[in-house]
Motif scaffolding. Structure first.
Motif, PDB file in Angstrom:
ATOM      1  N   PHE A 170       0.817  -1.435   0.235  1.00 19.33           N
ATOM      2  CA  PHE A 170      -0.167  -0.004  -0.029  1.00 19.33           C
ATOM      3  C   PHE A 170       0.836   1.217   0.136  1.00 19.33           C
ATOM      4  N   ILE A 171       2.045   1.409  -0.656  1.00 20.71           N
ATOM      5  CA  ILE A 171       2.853   2.549  -0.622  1.00 20.71           C
ATOM      6  C   ILE A 171       2.269   3.484  -1.572  1.00 20.71           C
ATOM      7  N   PHE A 172       1.549   3.156  -2.408  1.00 19.62           N
ATOM      8  CA  PHE A 172       0.856   4.180  -3.456  1.00 19.62           C
ATOM      9  C   PHE A 172      -0.224   4.777  -2.695  1.00 19.62           C
ATOM     10  N   SER A 173      -0.837   4.420  -1.576  1.00 21.50           N
ATOM     11  CA  SER A 173      -1.852   5.022  -0.613  1.00 21.50           C
ATOM     12  C   SER A 173      -1.081   6.127   0.145  1.00 21.50           C
ATOM     13  N   VAL A 174       0.208   5.891   0.436  1.00 22.44           N
ATOM     14  CA  VAL A 174       0.946   6.738   1.375  1.00 22.44           C
ATOM     15  C   VAL A 174       1.178   8.072   0.455  1.00 22.44           C
ATOM     16  N   PHE A 175       1.732   7.705  -0.789  1.00 19.60           N
ATOM     17  CA  PHE A 175       1.970   8.757  -1.884  1.00 19.60           C
ATOM     18  C   PHE A 175       0.665   9.557  -2.326  1.00 19.60           C
ATOM     19  N   SER A 176      -0.360   8.781  -2.451  1.00 24.35           N
ATOM     20  CA  SER A 176      -1.757   9.423  -2.572  1.00 24.35           C
ATOM     21  C   SER A 176      -2.152  10.574  -1.549  1.00 24.35           C
ATOM     22  N   GLU A 177      -2.172  10.251  -0.480  1.00 23.36           N
ATOM     23  CA  GLU A 177      -2.593  10.689   0.811  1.00 23.36           C
ATOM     24  C   GLU A 177      -1.417  12.347   0.940  1.00 23.36           C
ATOM     25  N   GLU A 178      -0.361  11.977   0.650  1.00 27.84           N
ATOM     26  CA  GLU A 178       0.472  12.938   1.110  1.00 27.84           C
ATOM     27  C   GLU A 178       0.639  13.956  -0.140  1.00 27.84           C
ATOM     28  N   HIS A 179       0.394  13.622  -1.235  1.00 29.50           N
ATOM     29  CA  HIS A 179       0.504  14.369  -2.545  1.00 29.50           C
ATOM     30  C   HIS A 179      -0.619  14.497  -3.404  1.00 29.50           C
ATOM     31  N   GLY A 180      -1.583  14.080  -3.239  1.00 34.97           N
ATOM     32  CA  GLY A 180      -3.049  14.195  -3.839  1.00 34.97           C
ATOM     33  C   GLY A 180      -3.144  14.001  -5.246  1.00 34.97           C
ATOM     34  N   PHE A 181      -4.283  14.329  -5.675  1.00 39.68           N
ATOM     35  CA  PHE A 181      -4.417  13.983  -7.083  1.00 39.68           C
ATOM     36  C   PHE A 181      -3.484  14.348  -8.408  1.00 39.68           C
ATOM     37  N   VAL A 182      -2.879  15.569  -7.917  1.00 38.53           N
ATOM     38  CA  VAL A 182      -1.968  16.249  -8.717  1.00 38.53           C
ATOM     39  C   VAL A 182      -0.315  15.425  -8.854  1.00 38.53           C
ATOM     40  N   GLY A 183      -0.241  14.941  -7.564  1.00 40.93           N
ATOM     41  CA  GLY A 183       1.086  14.035  -7.397  1.00 40.93           C
ATOM     42  C   GLY A 183       0.949  12.873  -7.989  1.00 40.93           C
ATOM     43  N   CYS A 184      -0.217  12.120  -7.983  1.00 43.32           N
ATOM     44  CA  CYS A 184      -0.485  10.901  -8.492  1.00 43.32           C
ATOM     45  C   CYS A 184      -0.566  10.970  -9.958  1.00 43.32           C
ATOM     46  N   ILE A 185      -1.067  12.017 -10.516  1.00 44.48           N
ATOM     47  CA  ILE A 185      -1.007  12.059 -11.963  1.00 44.48           C
ATOM     48  C   ILE A 185       0.551  12.333 -12.488  1.00 44.48           C
ATOM     49  N   LEU A 186       1.244  12.962 -11.738  1.00 41.06           N
ATOM     50  CA  LEU A 186       2.710  13.117 -12.171  1.00 41.06           C
ATOM     51  C   LEU A 186       3.553  11.654 -12.112  1.00 41.06           C
ATOM     52  N   LEU A 187       3.114  10.938 -11.087  1.00 43.60           N
ATOM     53  CA  LEU A 187       3.908   9.668 -10.881  1.00 43.60           C
ATOM     54  C   LEU A 187       3.313   8.790 -12.015  1.00 43.60           C
ATOM     55  N   VAL A 188       2.025   8.820 -12.119  1.00 44.82           N
ATOM     56  CA  VAL A 188       1.516   7.787 -13.445  1.00 44.82           C
ATOM     57  C   VAL A 188       2.138   8.386 -14.634  1.00 44.82           C
ATOM     58  N   ALA A 189       2.098   9.440 -14.968  1.00 44.70           N
ATOM     59  CA  ALA A 189       2.855  10.224 -16.102  1.00 44.70           C
ATOM     60  C   ALA A 189       4.265   9.641 -16.280  1.00 44.70           C
ATOM     61  N   LEU A 190       4.866   9.659 -15.116  1.00 53.68           N
ATOM     62  CA  LEU A 190       6.386   9.044 -15.170  1.00 53.68           C
ATOM     63  C   LEU A 190       6.445   7.557 -15.422  1.00 53.68           C
ATOM     64  N   TYR A 191       5.502   6.735 -15.017  1.00 53.80           N
ATOM     65  CA  TYR A 191       5.324   5.370 -15.293  1.00 53.80           C
ATOM     66  C   TYR A 191       4.885   5.180 -16.807  1.00 53.80           C
ATOM     67  N   MET A 192       3.953   6.053 -17.253  1.00 55.58           N
ATOM     68  CA  MET A 192       3.708   6.001 -18.605  1.00 55.58           C
ATOM     69  C   MET A 192       4.899   6.226 -19.681  1.00 55.58           C
ATOM     70  N   VAL A 193       6.014   7.194 -19.329  1.00 53.19           N
ATOM     71  CA  VAL A 193       6.958   7.607 -20.137  1.00 53.19           C
ATOM     72  C   VAL A 193       7.927   6.441 -19.967  1.00 53.19           C
ATOM     73  N   PHE A 194       8.026   5.732 -18.840  1.00 56.74           N
ATOM     74  CA  PHE A 194       8.866   4.671 -18.680  1.00 56.74           C
ATOM     75  C   PHE A 194       8.316   3.394 -19.721  1.00 56.74           C
ATOM     76  N   MET A 195       7.045   3.206 -19.565  1.00 61.42           N
ATOM     77  CA  MET A 195       6.607   2.107 -20.323  1.00 61.42           C
ATOM     78  C   MET A 195       6.498   2.422 -21.801  1.00 61.42           C
ATOM     79  N   LEU A 196       6.471   3.656 -22.289  1.00 60.85           N
ATOM     80  CA  LEU A 196       6.580   3.907 -23.631  1.00 60.85           C
ATOM     81  C   LEU A 196       7.735   3.864 -24.211  1.00 60.85           C
ATOM     82  N   ASN A 197       8.857   4.207 -23.349  1.00 60.00           N
ATOM     83  CA  ASN A 197      10.314   4.057 -23.499  1.00 60.00           C
ATOM     84  C   ASN A 197      10.542   2.567 -23.670  1.00 60.00           C
ATOM     85  N   GLY A 198      10.258   1.677 -22.947  1.00 59.38           N
ATOM     86  CA  GLY A 198      10.504   0.335 -23.010  1.00 59.38           C
ATOM     87  C   GLY A 198       9.671  -0.336 -24.306  1.00 59.38           C
TER      88      GLY A 198
END
Length: 384
Positions: free
Chosen positions: A281-309
Protein backbone atom coordinates in the motif's frame (compact mmCIF):
# COMPACT_ATOMS: atom_id res chain seq x y z
CA UNK A 1 56.74 14.38 -35.80
CA UNK A 2 58.85 11.96 -33.78
CA UNK A 3 57.81 8.75 -32.06
CA UNK A 4 59.51 6.72 -29.36
CA UNK A 5 61.01 3.39 -30.23
CA UNK A 6 58.39 1.64 -28.10
CA UNK A 7 55.41 3.08 -29.98
CA UNK A 8 55.01 3.08 -33.76
CA UNK A 9 52.85 5.54 -35.73
CA UNK A 10 50.51 2.66 -36.59
CA UNK A 11 49.97 1.84 -32.89
CA UNK A 12 49.33 5.46 -32.07
CA UNK A 13 46.77 5.85 -34.84
CA UNK A 14 45.09 2.59 -33.78
CA UNK A 15 44.82 3.70 -30.14
CA UNK A 16 43.44 7.08 -31.19
CA UNK A 17 40.87 5.48 -33.48
CA UNK A 18 39.77 3.09 -30.72
CA UNK A 19 39.49 5.93 -28.21
CA UNK A 20 37.44 7.89 -30.71
CA UNK A 21 35.21 4.88 -31.32
CA UNK A 22 34.59 4.43 -27.58
CA UNK A 23 33.71 8.11 -27.21
CA UNK A 24 31.35 7.86 -30.17
CA UNK A 25 29.67 4.75 -28.72
CA UNK A 26 29.27 6.50 -25.36
CA UNK A 27 27.55 9.45 -27.05
CA UNK A 28 25.12 7.09 -28.79
CA UNK A 29 24.40 5.08 -25.62
CA UNK A 30 20.71 5.19 -24.69
CA UNK A 31 20.59 6.17 -21.01
CA UNK A 32 16.90 7.06 -20.97
CA UNK A 33 15.49 3.95 -19.29
CA UNK A 34 18.28 3.90 -16.68
CA UNK A 35 17.61 7.57 -15.94
CA UNK A 36 13.89 6.91 -15.50
CA UNK A 37 14.71 3.99 -13.21
CA UNK A 38 16.87 6.22 -10.99
CA UNK A 39 14.14 8.90 -10.87
CA UNK A 40 11.47 6.35 -9.91
CA UNK A 41 13.72 4.85 -7.25
CA UNK A 42 14.48 8.31 -5.86
CA UNK A 43 10.75 8.99 -5.58
CA UNK A 44 10.32 5.57 -3.99
CA UNK A 45 13.04 5.97 -1.36
CA UNK A 46 11.76 9.45 -0.52
CA UNK A 47 8.24 8.09 -0.11
CA UNK A 48 9.47 5.08 1.87
CA UNK A 49 11.23 7.37 4.35
CA UNK A 50 7.88 9.02 4.99
CA UNK A 51 5.94 5.74 5.15
CA UNK A 52 8.32 4.29 7.75
CA UNK A 53 9.16 7.53 9.54
CA UNK A 54 7.23 6.74 12.73
CA UNK A 55 7.76 3.05 13.48
CA UNK A 56 11.06 2.51 11.63
CA UNK A 57 13.48 4.94 13.29
CA UNK A 58 15.80 2.14 14.39
CA UNK A 59 15.29 -0.33 11.54
CA UNK A 60 15.95 2.02 8.64
CA UNK A 61 14.14 0.11 5.90
CA UNK A 62 15.07 2.79 3.40
CA UNK A 63 18.77 2.00 4.06
CA UNK A 64 18.14 -1.66 3.28
CA UNK A 65 16.29 -0.64 0.12
CA UNK A 66 19.22 1.54 -0.92
CA UNK A 67 21.57 -1.40 -0.37
CA UNK A 68 19.47 -3.62 -2.64
CA UNK A 69 19.50 -0.84 -5.25
CA UNK A 70 23.29 -0.77 -5.10
CA UNK A 71 23.42 -4.55 -5.62
CA UNK A 72 21.08 -4.13 -8.58
CA UNK A 73 23.31 -1.47 -10.12
CA UNK A 74 26.35 -3.76 -9.88
CA UNK A 75 24.37 -6.48 -11.67
CA UNK A 76 23.30 -3.91 -14.27
CA UNK A 77 26.93 -3.10 -15.06
CA UNK A 78 27.66 -6.80 -15.53
CA UNK A 79 24.64 -7.32 -17.80
CA UNK A 80 25.62 -4.38 -20.00
CA UNK A 81 29.02 -6.00 -20.64
CA UNK A 82 27.42 -8.93 -22.49
CA UNK A 83 25.10 -9.22 -25.47
CA UNK A 84 21.50 -10.01 -24.60
CA UNK A 85 21.57 -13.00 -26.97
CA UNK A 86 23.53 -14.81 -24.23
CA UNK A 87 20.23 -15.00 -22.35
CA UNK A 88 18.79 -16.98 -25.24
CA UNK A 89 21.48 -19.64 -24.84
CA UNK A 90 21.02 -19.75 -21.06
CA UNK A 91 17.22 -19.45 -21.05
CA UNK A 92 16.28 -22.98 -20.04
CA UNK A 93 19.09 -23.20 -17.50
CA UNK A 94 17.88 -19.97 -15.85
CA UNK A 95 14.30 -21.24 -15.86
CA UNK A 96 14.99 -24.65 -14.32
CA UNK A 97 17.43 -23.21 -11.76
CA UNK A 98 14.69 -20.83 -10.62
CA UNK A 99 12.20 -23.72 -10.61
CA UNK A 100 14.49 -25.63 -8.23
CA UNK A 101 14.60 -22.60 -5.95
CA UNK A 102 10.80 -22.48 -5.90
CA UNK A 103 10.75 -26.12 -4.85
CA UNK A 104 13.35 -25.39 -2.16
CA UNK A 105 11.13 -22.64 -0.75
CA UNK A 106 8.41 -25.18 0.05
CA UNK A 107 10.94 -27.45 1.77
CA UNK A 108 13.32 -25.15 3.63
CA UNK A 109 11.83 -21.69 3.10
CA UNK A 110 11.32 -19.12 5.84
CA UNK A 111 7.74 -18.36 6.91
CA UNK A 112 6.33 -14.90 7.61
CA UNK A 113 2.71 -13.83 8.15
CA UNK A 114 1.45 -17.30 7.31
CA UNK A 115 3.32 -17.61 3.99
CA UNK A 116 6.52 -19.44 3.08
CA UNK A 117 8.11 -17.40 0.28
CA UNK A 118 11.72 -16.70 1.24
CA UNK A 119 15.08 -18.47 1.33
CA UNK A 120 17.87 -17.28 3.58
CA UNK A 121 21.18 -16.60 1.79
CA UNK A 122 23.83 -15.38 4.21
CA UNK A 123 22.36 -12.36 5.94
CA UNK A 124 19.80 -11.79 3.20
CA UNK A 125 16.40 -13.22 2.37
CA UNK A 126 15.52 -13.69 -1.29
CA UNK A 127 12.12 -14.40 -2.80
CA UNK A 128 12.54 -16.77 -5.81
CA UNK A 129 8.99 -16.14 -7.01
CA UNK A 130 9.96 -12.55 -7.87
CA UNK A 131 12.84 -13.71 -10.05
CA UNK A 132 10.59 -16.35 -11.64
CA UNK A 133 8.66 -13.62 -13.48
CA UNK A 134 11.77 -12.63 -15.42
CA UNK A 135 12.97 -16.23 -15.80
CA UNK A 136 9.64 -17.21 -17.32
CA UNK A 137 9.71 -14.34 -19.83
CA UNK A 138 13.26 -15.27 -20.91
CA UNK A 139 12.19 -18.92 -21.30
CA UNK A 140 9.08 -18.05 -23.34
CA UNK A 141 11.06 -15.67 -25.56
CA UNK A 142 13.53 -18.48 -26.25
CA UNK A 143 10.77 -21.02 -26.93
CA UNK A 144 8.89 -18.86 -29.43
CA UNK A 145 12.13 -17.60 -31.00
CA UNK A 146 13.05 -21.12 -32.15
CA UNK A 147 9.49 -22.35 -32.79
CA UNK A 148 8.59 -22.77 -36.48
CA UNK A 149 4.79 -23.10 -36.27
CA UNK A 150 3.12 -22.09 -39.55
CA UNK A 151 -0.40 -20.72 -39.92
CA UNK A 152 -0.89 -19.57 -36.33
CA UNK A 153 -0.73 -21.36 -33.00
CA UNK A 154 -3.36 -23.98 -32.27
CA UNK A 155 -4.40 -25.39 -28.91
CA UNK A 156 -1.83 -28.22 -29.09
CA UNK A 157 0.96 -25.77 -29.90
CA UNK A 158 0.34 -23.91 -26.66
CA UNK A 159 0.35 -26.93 -24.33
CA UNK A 160 4.12 -26.88 -23.69
CA UNK A 161 4.42 -23.11 -23.07
CA UNK A 162 1.34 -23.35 -20.83
CA UNK A 163 3.13 -26.03 -18.79
CA UNK A 164 6.25 -23.85 -18.59
CA UNK A 165 4.06 -21.19 -16.99
CA UNK A 166 1.63 -23.40 -15.08
CA UNK A 167 4.23 -25.37 -13.09
CA UNK A 168 5.93 -22.34 -11.44
CA UNK A 169 2.55 -20.63 -11.00
CA UNK A 170 1.30 -23.73 -9.16
CA UNK A 171 4.38 -23.84 -6.91
CA UNK A 172 3.94 -20.16 -6.11
CA UNK A 173 0.26 -20.70 -5.26
CA UNK A 174 1.33 -23.33 -2.72
CA UNK A 175 3.42 -20.76 -0.78
CA UNK A 176 0.71 -19.20 -0.96
CA UNK A 177 1.33 -16.09 -3.09
CA UNK A 178 -1.73 -15.35 -5.20
CA UNK A 179 -0.45 -11.96 -6.38
CA UNK A 180 2.79 -13.22 -7.94
CA UNK A 181 1.06 -16.24 -9.50
CA UNK A 182 -1.53 -13.88 -10.99
CA UNK A 183 1.17 -11.61 -12.47
CA UNK A 184 2.86 -14.64 -14.07
CA UNK A 185 -0.41 -15.83 -15.64
CA UNK A 186 -1.38 -12.34 -16.84
CA UNK A 187 2.09 -11.85 -18.34
CA UNK A 188 1.80 -15.16 -20.20
CA UNK A 189 -1.68 -14.37 -21.54
CA UNK A 190 -0.62 -10.90 -22.66
CA UNK A 191 2.45 -12.24 -24.46
CA UNK A 192 0.19 -14.74 -26.24
CA UNK A 193 -1.88 -11.87 -27.61
CA UNK A 194 1.20 -10.68 -29.49
CA UNK A 195 1.64 -14.14 -31.03
CA UNK A 196 -0.34 -15.33 -34.03
CA UNK A 197 -2.96 -17.51 -32.35
CA UNK A 198 -5.78 -19.07 -34.35
CA UNK A 199 -9.14 -17.36 -33.74
CA UNK A 200 -10.90 -20.59 -32.79
CA UNK A 201 -8.11 -21.45 -30.36
CA UNK A 202 -8.38 -18.03 -28.72
CA UNK A 203 -12.15 -18.49 -28.44
CA UNK A 204 -11.73 -21.96 -26.91
CA UNK A 205 -9.22 -20.67 -24.36
CA UNK A 206 -11.56 -17.82 -23.41
CA UNK A 207 -14.49 -20.20 -22.88
CA UNK A 208 -12.32 -22.58 -20.84
CA UNK A 209 -11.15 -19.65 -18.72
CA UNK A 210 -14.70 -18.50 -18.02
CA UNK A 211 -15.71 -22.03 -17.02
CA UNK A 212 -12.59 -22.49 -14.86
CA UNK A 213 -13.08 -19.27 -12.85
CA UNK A 214 -15.82 -20.55 -10.49
CA UNK A 215 -13.96 -23.87 -10.09
CA UNK A 216 -10.73 -22.05 -9.22
CA UNK A 217 -12.63 -19.81 -6.81
CA UNK A 218 -14.20 -22.78 -5.02
CA UNK A 219 -11.28 -25.21 -4.91
CA UNK A 220 -8.13 -23.24 -5.82
CA UNK A 221 -8.35 -20.40 -3.32
CA UNK A 222 -7.94 -20.53 0.43
CA UNK A 223 -10.82 -19.25 2.60
CA UNK A 224 -9.10 -15.95 3.37
CA UNK A 225 -8.45 -15.40 -0.36
CA UNK A 226 -12.12 -15.98 -1.16
CA UNK A 227 -13.03 -13.57 1.62
CA UNK A 228 -10.82 -10.91 0.02
CA UNK A 229 -12.86 -11.15 -3.18
CA UNK A 230 -16.10 -10.83 -1.19
CA UNK A 231 -14.66 -7.81 0.62
CA UNK A 232 -13.64 -6.30 -2.72
CA UNK A 233 -17.27 -6.43 -3.86
CA UNK A 234 -18.48 -5.09 -0.50
CA UNK A 235 -15.70 -3.92 1.85
CA UNK A 236 -18.28 -3.05 4.53
CA UNK A 237 -19.28 -6.72 4.82
CA UNK A 238 -16.30 -7.21 7.15
CA UNK A 239 -14.94 -3.73 7.94
CA UNK A 240 -12.75 -4.85 10.84
CA UNK A 241 -11.50 -8.02 9.15
CA UNK A 242 -10.90 -8.76 5.46
CA UNK A 243 -12.34 -5.39 4.37
CA UNK A 244 -10.17 -3.32 6.72
CA UNK A 245 -7.16 -2.94 4.40
CA UNK A 246 -9.29 -1.87 1.45
CA UNK A 247 -11.31 0.62 3.48
CA UNK A 248 -8.26 2.25 5.05
CA UNK A 249 -6.49 2.40 1.69
CA UNK A 250 -9.43 4.10 0.00
CA UNK A 251 -9.66 6.58 2.89
CA UNK A 252 -5.96 7.38 2.46
CA UNK A 253 -6.23 7.84 -1.31
CA UNK A 254 -9.38 9.97 -1.07
CA UNK A 255 -8.18 12.13 1.81
CA UNK A 256 -5.28 13.39 -0.29
CA UNK A 257 -7.77 15.36 -2.40
CA UNK A 258 -6.19 17.69 -4.97
CA UNK A 259 -2.77 18.62 -3.56
CA UNK A 260 -2.36 16.20 -0.64
CA UNK A 261 -1.70 16.70 3.06
CA UNK A 262 2.03 17.22 2.64
CA UNK A 263 5.17 15.16 3.12
CA UNK A 264 5.05 13.07 6.33
CA UNK A 265 1.66 14.56 7.19
CA UNK A 266 -0.56 11.70 6.08
CA UNK A 267 -2.63 10.60 9.06
CA UNK A 268 -3.51 7.13 7.74
CA UNK A 269 0.14 6.12 7.40
CA UNK A 270 1.73 8.15 10.18
CA UNK A 271 -0.84 6.95 12.74
CA UNK A 272 -0.59 3.35 11.45
CA UNK A 273 -4.22 3.01 10.38
CA UNK A 274 -3.00 1.86 6.98
CA UNK A 275 -1.50 -1.67 7.09
CA UNK A 276 1.53 -2.73 5.04
CA UNK A 277 1.99 0.89 4.02
CA UNK A 278 5.66 0.34 3.15
CA UNK A 279 4.99 -2.57 0.74
CA UNK A 280 1.67 -3.29 -1.00
CA UNK A 281 0.00 0.00 0.00
CA UNK A 282 2.90 2.36 -0.64
CA UNK A 283 0.84 4.14 -3.33
CA UNK A 284 -1.79 4.94 -0.69
CA UNK A 285 0.89 6.81 1.29
CA UNK A 286 1.93 8.74 -1.81
CA UNK A 287 -1.69 9.57 -2.69
CA UNK A 288 -2.51 10.85 0.79
CA UNK A 289 0.54 13.08 1.00
CA UNK A 290 0.66 14.41 -2.59
CA UNK A 291 -2.95 14.25 -3.72
CA UNK A 292 -4.42 13.92 -7.18
CA UNK A 293 -1.79 16.16 -8.80
CA UNK A 294 1.08 14.13 -7.36
CA UNK A 295 -0.55 10.87 -8.48
CA UNK A 296 -1.01 12.19 -12.01
CA UNK A 297 2.68 13.12 -12.16
CA UNK A 298 3.69 9.67 -10.89
CA UNK A 299 1.42 7.92 -13.39
CA UNK A 300 2.84 10.13 -16.16
CA UNK A 301 6.35 9.10 -15.11
CA UNK A 302 5.34 5.45 -15.31
CA UNK A 303 3.76 6.07 -18.73
CA UNK A 304 6.99 7.58 -20.07
CA UNK A 305 8.84 4.58 -18.66
CA UNK A 306 6.41 2.14 -20.33
CA UNK A 307 6.48 3.92 -23.70
CA UNK A 308 10.27 3.97 -23.64
CA UNK A 309 10.37 0.22 -23.01
CA UNK A 310 7.81 -0.52 -25.73
CA UNK A 311 9.84 1.61 -28.14
CA UNK A 312 12.86 -0.62 -27.43
CA UNK A 313 10.76 -3.70 -28.25
CA UNK A 314 9.50 -2.11 -31.47
CA UNK A 315 12.99 -1.18 -32.66
CA UNK A 316 14.62 -4.53 -31.87
CA UNK A 317 15.72 -6.38 -35.02
CA UNK A 318 15.47 -9.98 -33.81
CA UNK A 319 12.55 -12.07 -32.55
CA UNK A 320 14.11 -12.94 -29.22
CA UNK A 321 14.81 -9.28 -28.42
CA UNK A 322 11.25 -8.26 -29.35
CA UNK A 323 9.62 -10.99 -27.26
CA UNK A 324 11.96 -10.42 -24.32
CA UNK A 325 11.33 -6.67 -24.25
CA UNK A 326 7.57 -7.11 -24.66
CA UNK A 327 7.46 -9.69 -21.87
CA UNK A 328 9.42 -7.47 -19.50
CA UNK A 329 7.20 -4.45 -20.17
CA UNK A 330 4.16 -6.67 -19.64
CA UNK A 331 5.49 -7.53 -16.16
CA UNK A 332 5.82 -3.83 -15.35
CA UNK A 333 2.38 -2.99 -16.76
CA UNK A 334 0.51 -5.58 -14.72
CA UNK A 335 2.39 -4.68 -11.53
CA UNK A 336 1.49 -1.01 -11.90
CA UNK A 337 -2.10 -1.68 -12.99
CA UNK A 338 -2.92 -4.27 -10.31
CA UNK A 339 -1.20 -2.43 -7.44
CA UNK A 340 -2.83 0.93 -8.15
CA UNK A 341 -6.16 -0.79 -8.82
CA UNK A 342 -6.19 -2.67 -5.53
CA UNK A 343 -5.23 0.32 -3.36
CA UNK A 344 -8.02 2.39 -4.97
CA UNK A 345 -10.58 -0.37 -4.42
CA UNK A 346 -11.25 -1.20 -8.08
CA UNK A 347 -9.43 -4.56 -7.90
CA UNK A 348 -9.21 -7.23 -5.17
CA UNK A 349 -6.26 -7.06 -2.79
CA UNK A 350 -3.77 -9.70 -3.95
CA UNK A 351 -0.44 -8.43 -2.64
CA UNK A 352 1.39 -7.03 -5.66
CA UNK A 353 4.23 -4.50 -5.13
CA UNK A 354 4.55 -1.23 -7.04
CA UNK A 355 7.81 -1.24 -9.06
CA UNK A 356 10.62 0.86 -7.54
CA UNK A 357 8.32 2.26 -4.81
CA UNK A 358 7.32 -0.73 -2.66
CA UNK A 359 9.82 -1.99 -0.10
CA UNK A 360 11.32 -5.38 -0.94
CA UNK A 361 14.79 -6.43 -2.03
CA UNK A 362 13.89 -9.27 -4.40
CA UNK A 363 11.19 -7.21 -6.11
CA UNK A 364 13.52 -4.22 -6.52
CA UNK A 365 16.44 -6.27 -7.86
CA UNK A 366 14.11 -8.04 -10.32
CA UNK A 367 12.88 -4.67 -11.62
CA UNK A 368 16.47 -3.43 -11.95
CA UNK A 369 17.48 -6.58 -13.84
CA UNK A 370 14.55 -6.04 -16.20
CA UNK A 371 15.68 -2.48 -16.92
CA UNK A 372 19.28 -3.65 -17.41
CA UNK A 373 18.17 -6.19 -20.02
CA UNK A 374 16.02 -3.61 -21.80
CA UNK A 375 18.94 -1.17 -21.84
CA UNK A 376 21.13 -3.93 -23.25
CA UNK A 377 18.61 -4.55 -26.04
CA UNK A 378 18.32 -0.83 -26.75
CA UNK A 379 22.07 -0.37 -27.17
CA UNK A 380 22.97 -3.66 -28.87
CA UNK A 381 19.95 -4.23 -31.07
CA UNK A 382 21.99 -3.69 -34.23
CA UNK A 383 24.75 -6.12 -33.21
CA UNK A 384 24.62 -9.70 -34.50
Amino acid sequence: MTHSSMESPVQTDYQQSRTGAYEEDLKKFDWSLLALEVILFAVGIWNLMSATGVQDKSLGLYKSQALWFGIGMVLTALILLIHYSVLSRLAYFIYFANLILLGAVLLVGKSSLGAKRWIGVGGFRIQPSEFMKLSMVICLAKYFESDQTVGGYGFKDLVLPALLVGIPAGLIMLQPDLGTALIILLTFMTMMLFMKIQARTLLAITICGIIALPVAYKFGLKPYQRQRIISFIDPTSDPKGSGYNSIQSMIAVGSGQLLGKGYKKGTQSQLNFLPEHHTDFIFSVFSEEHGFVGCILLVALYMVFMLNGLSIAYQSHDKFGVLLALGIMTIFFWHIFVNMGMVMGILPIVGVPLPFLSYGGSSLVTSILCVAILTNIANKKFMF
